[in-house]
Design an enzyme around this catalytic site. Structure first.
Site, PDB file in Angstrom:
ATOM      1  N   SER A  74      74.442 -58.796  38.029  1.00 55.71           N
ATOM      2  CA  SER A  74      75.253 -58.895  39.255  1.00 55.71           C
ATOM      3  C   SER A  74      74.711 -60.045  40.089  1.00 55.71           C
ATOM      4  O   SER A  74      73.559 -60.461  39.909  1.00 55.71           O
ATOM      5  CB  SER A  74      75.112 -57.583  40.044  1.00 55.71           C
ATOM      6  OG  SER A  74      75.647 -57.713  41.347  1.00 55.71           O
ATOM      7  N   TYR A  96      70.292 -50.412  43.662  1.00 54.68           N
ATOM      8  CA  TYR A  96      71.144 -51.300  42.858  1.00 54.68           C
ATOM      9  C   TYR A  96      70.501 -52.682  42.726  1.00 54.68           C
ATOM     10  O   TYR A  96      70.438 -53.256  41.630  1.00 54.68           O
ATOM     11  CB  TYR A  96      72.520 -51.407  43.536  1.00 54.68           C
ATOM     12  CG  TYR A  96      73.583 -52.124  42.740  1.00 54.68           C
ATOM     13  CD1 TYR A  96      74.310 -51.462  41.760  1.00 54.68           C
ATOM     14  CD2 TYR A  96      73.864 -53.468  42.967  1.00 54.68           C
ATOM     15  CE1 TYR A  96      75.301 -52.110  41.033  1.00 54.68           C
ATOM     16  CE2 TYR A  96      74.852 -54.125  42.247  1.00 54.68           C
ATOM     17  CZ  TYR A  96      75.564 -53.444  41.290  1.00 54.68           C
ATOM     18  OH  TYR A  96      76.544 -54.091  40.572  1.00 54.68           O
TER      19      TYR A  96
HETATM   20  P1  NAD Z   1      83.461 -49.104  36.815  1.00 58.65           P
HETATM   21  O1  NAD Z   1      83.062 -47.911  37.619  1.00 58.65           O
HETATM   22  O2  NAD Z   1      84.903 -49.392  36.595  1.00 58.65           O
HETATM   23  O3  NAD Z   1      82.733 -49.098  35.406  1.00 58.65           O
HETATM   24  C1  NAD Z   1      81.485 -48.518  35.198  1.00 58.65           C
HETATM   25  C2  NAD Z   1      81.472 -47.984  33.796  1.00 58.65           C
HETATM   26  O4  NAD Z   1      80.206 -47.360  33.556  1.00 58.65           O
HETATM   27  C3  NAD Z   1      82.559 -46.925  33.574  1.00 58.65           C
HETATM   28  O5  NAD Z   1      83.097 -47.069  32.289  1.00 58.65           O
HETATM   29  C4  NAD Z   1      81.776 -45.625  33.692  1.00 58.65           C
HETATM   30  O6  NAD Z   1      82.382 -44.580  32.982  1.00 58.65           O
HETATM   31  C5  NAD Z   1      80.465 -46.070  33.062  1.00 58.65           C
HETATM   32  N1  NAD Z   1      79.352 -45.176  33.379  1.00 58.65           N
HETATM   33  C6  NAD Z   1      78.945 -44.720  34.583  1.00 58.65           C
HETATM   34  N2  NAD Z   1      77.912 -43.863  34.432  1.00 58.65           N
HETATM   35  C7  NAD Z   1      77.676 -43.783  33.104  1.00 58.65           C
HETATM   36  C8  NAD Z   1      76.752 -43.045  32.313  1.00 58.65           C
HETATM   37  N3  NAD Z   1      75.875 -42.193  32.857  1.00 58.65           N
HETATM   38  N4  NAD Z   1      76.807 -43.209  30.965  1.00 58.65           N
HETATM   39  C9  NAD Z   1      77.712 -44.042  30.389  1.00 58.65           C
HETATM   40  N5  NAD Z   1      78.602 -44.745  31.080  1.00 58.65           N
HETATM   41  C10 NAD Z   1      78.579 -44.618  32.428  1.00 58.65           C
HETATM   42  O7  NAD Z   1      82.751 -50.359  37.543  1.00 58.65           O
HETATM   43  P2  NAD Z   1      82.724 -51.912  37.158  1.00 58.65           P
HETATM   44  O8  NAD Z   1      82.970 -52.609  38.435  1.00 58.65           O
HETATM   45  O9  NAD Z   1      83.540 -52.209  35.971  1.00 58.65           O
HETATM   46  O10 NAD Z   1      81.172 -52.095  36.804  1.00 58.65           O
HETATM   47  C11 NAD Z   1      80.685 -52.411  35.499  1.00 58.65           C
HETATM   48  C12 NAD Z   1      79.351 -53.130  35.611  1.00 58.65           C
HETATM   49  O11 NAD Z   1      79.543 -54.356  36.306  1.00 58.65           O
HETATM   50  C13 NAD Z   1      78.281 -52.360  36.386  1.00 58.65           C
HETATM   51  O12 NAD Z   1      77.023 -52.539  35.778  1.00 58.65           O
HETATM   52  C14 NAD Z   1      78.319 -53.037  37.755  1.00 58.65           C
HETATM   53  O13 NAD Z   1      77.084 -52.927  38.409  1.00 58.65           O
HETATM   54  C15 NAD Z   1      78.620 -54.471  37.351  1.00 58.65           C
HETATM   55  N6  NAD Z   1      79.176 -55.291  38.432  1.00 58.65           N
HETATM   56  C16 NAD Z   1      80.394 -54.988  39.008  1.00 58.65           C
HETATM   57  C17 NAD Z   1      80.890 -55.813  40.015  1.00 58.65           C
HETATM   58  C18 NAD Z   1      82.238 -55.568  40.676  1.00 58.65           C
HETATM   59  O14 NAD Z   1      82.555 -56.221  41.683  1.00 58.65           O
HETATM   60  N7  NAD Z   1      83.080 -54.696  40.174  1.00 58.65           N
HETATM   61  C19 NAD Z   1      80.148 -56.906  40.441  1.00 58.65           C
HETATM   62  C20 NAD Z   1      78.905 -57.164  39.841  1.00 58.65           C
HETATM   63  C21 NAD Z   1      78.445 -56.356  38.832  1.00 58.65           C
END
Ligand code: NAD
Length: 257
Positions: free
Chosen positions: A139, A152
Site C-alpha cells: 500500500s 495497518y
Molecule cells: P476487499 O475487502 O475488497 O478485499 C480484501 C480481500 O481479503 C477479500 O477477498 C477478503 O475476503 C479477503 N480477506 C479478508 N480477511 C481474510 C482472511 N482472514 N483470510 C483470507 N482472506 C481474507 O479490499 P481491497 O481494497 O480489495 O484490498 C485488497 C488488498 O489491497 C489489501 O491488502 C489492502 O490492504 C490493499 N490495498 C487496498 C487499497 C484500496 O484503496 N482499496 C489501497 C492500498 C492497498
C-alpha cells in the site's frame, strides 16, 4: 505477454483488488486459484465464471489467512504455485491508545504474517519449477503513514521490508519478489463508503471523491483493479526478470508529495 502454463495463487480474491488481479492474470492465460476465508457457493461460482470467460483452470480454495497452518495448507492444496499474489488484507482505524488488541493481532496476522507463511511454502515449489514470482500487494501505507492506522501501517511497512529480504534470498535464482503499493483503489469496499460520506459532508458524489476521499492522491483519480492487474502482469513478465526487492507505486503521485 502470455502467462499460459503458469498457475497464480491470489490470497483474498473473492472481491476487490484480489479478484480484479485474478481476472487480469486469467485474461493473460494464467490458471488461477482464488481464496478467502468463506466457503460459499458464490465463491466457487466466481472461479467457474473466470474459467468459462478466459478458458483457463480456475479454482476457489477456502483458507483463513489469519492462521499460519491455513496459509501453508492453501499453497499445498494449490498444486503448482508459479505466481503468488499476497493480497488478503483488512483495515481498522482508531487512535493507538484505543486500538483493540484483537484488531492489532488480526491485522498483523492477515496483512503481514500470512505473507511470511505463504511465501515460505511457495518458494520450494517455485525452485522446483525453475521460475517464480512473489508479488505482494502492500500500500502507499507501506511507504508513508496516516494517523489512526498504526496496525495497518506497521503491517504494510513490514510487508515492504519482507519483500526486500525475500528478494535477496532469491537474488541468484529465477525468482523475483516485489511489492505493488496502491493508493486509493475503487473497490466495492471504497464504493460503499461514498453515500455516507456524501451525506456527512453534504456534497455530491464527484465532490466527495475528489475533495474528501482523494485528498492525498494528487491525480484525484482512483487507481483501478485493472491497472494493478497490469502491474502484476509486468512483474511476471521477462522484462521484469531483473526487477526484484522493490516497490511499484500505483498511487496517482501520493508518495511523491
Ligand atoms: P476487499 O475487502 O475488497 O478485499 C480484501 C480481500 O481479503 C477479500 O477477498 C477478503 O475476503 C479477503 N480477506 C479478508 N480477511 C481474510 C482472511 N482472514 N483470510 C483470507 N482472506 C481474507 O479490499 P481491497 O481494497 O480489495 O484490498 C485488497 C488488498 O489491497 C489489501 O491488502 C489492502 O490492504 C490493499 N490495498 C487496498 C487499497 C484500496 O484503496 N482499496 C489501497 C492500498 C492497498
Amino acid at each position: 505477454m502470455t502467462l499460459k502454463g503458469k498457475t497464480a495463487v491470489i490470497t483474498g480474491s473473492n472481491s476487490g483488488i484480489g479478484l480484479g488481479v485474478a481476472r487480469e492474470l486469467a485474461k493473460a492465460g494464467a490458471d488461477v486459484v482464488l481464496n478467502s476465508f468463506s466457503d460459499r457457493d458464490e465463491d466457487h461460482r466466481l472461479a467457474a465464471e473466470i474459467a468459462a470467460e478466459f478458458g483457463v483452470t480456475a479454482r476457489y480454495i477456502q483458507a483463513d489467512m489469519s492462521s499460519a497452518e491455513a496459509c501453508r495448507a492453501l499453497i499445498e492444496q494449490s498444486g503448482a504455485c508459479d505466481i503468488l499474489i499476497n493480497n488478503a488484507g483488512i483495515q481498522h482505524v482508531a487512535p493507538i491508545d484505543e486500538f483493540p488488541t484483537e484488531k492489532w493481532d488480526a491485522i498483523i496476522a492477515i496483512n503481514m504474517s500470512s505473507v511470511f507463511h505463504t511465501t515460505a511454502a511457495a518458494l520450494p515449489k517455485m525452485r522446483a519449477a525453475g521460475w517464480g514470482r512473489v508479488i505482494n500487494i502492500a500500500s502507499a501505507h507501506g511507504l508513508t503513514a496516516s494517523p489512526y492506522k498504526s496496525a495497518y501501517v506497521a503491517a504494510k511497512h513490514g510487508v515492504v521490508g519482507m519483500t526486500k529480504s525475500v528478494a535477496l534470498e532469491t537474488a541468484q535464482e529465477p525468482i523475483t519478489c516485489n511489492a505493488i503499493c496502491p493508493g486509493y483503489v475503487l473497490t466495492p469496499l471504497v464504493e460503499a463508503q461514498i453515500p455516507a460520506t456524501m451525506e456527512k459532508y453534504n456534497m455530491g458524489r464527484e465532490e466527495v471523491i475528489k475533495k474528501v476521499m482523494l485528498e492525498r492522491q494528487p491525480s484525484r483519480e482512483f487507481a483501478t483493479v485493472e491497472q494493478l492487474g497490469g502491474t502484476a502482469i509486468y512483474l511476471a513478465s521477462d522484462a521484469a526478470a531483473q526487477v526484484t526487492g522493490t516497490t511499484i507505486s500505483v498511487d496517482g503521485g501520493w508518495t511523491a508529495l
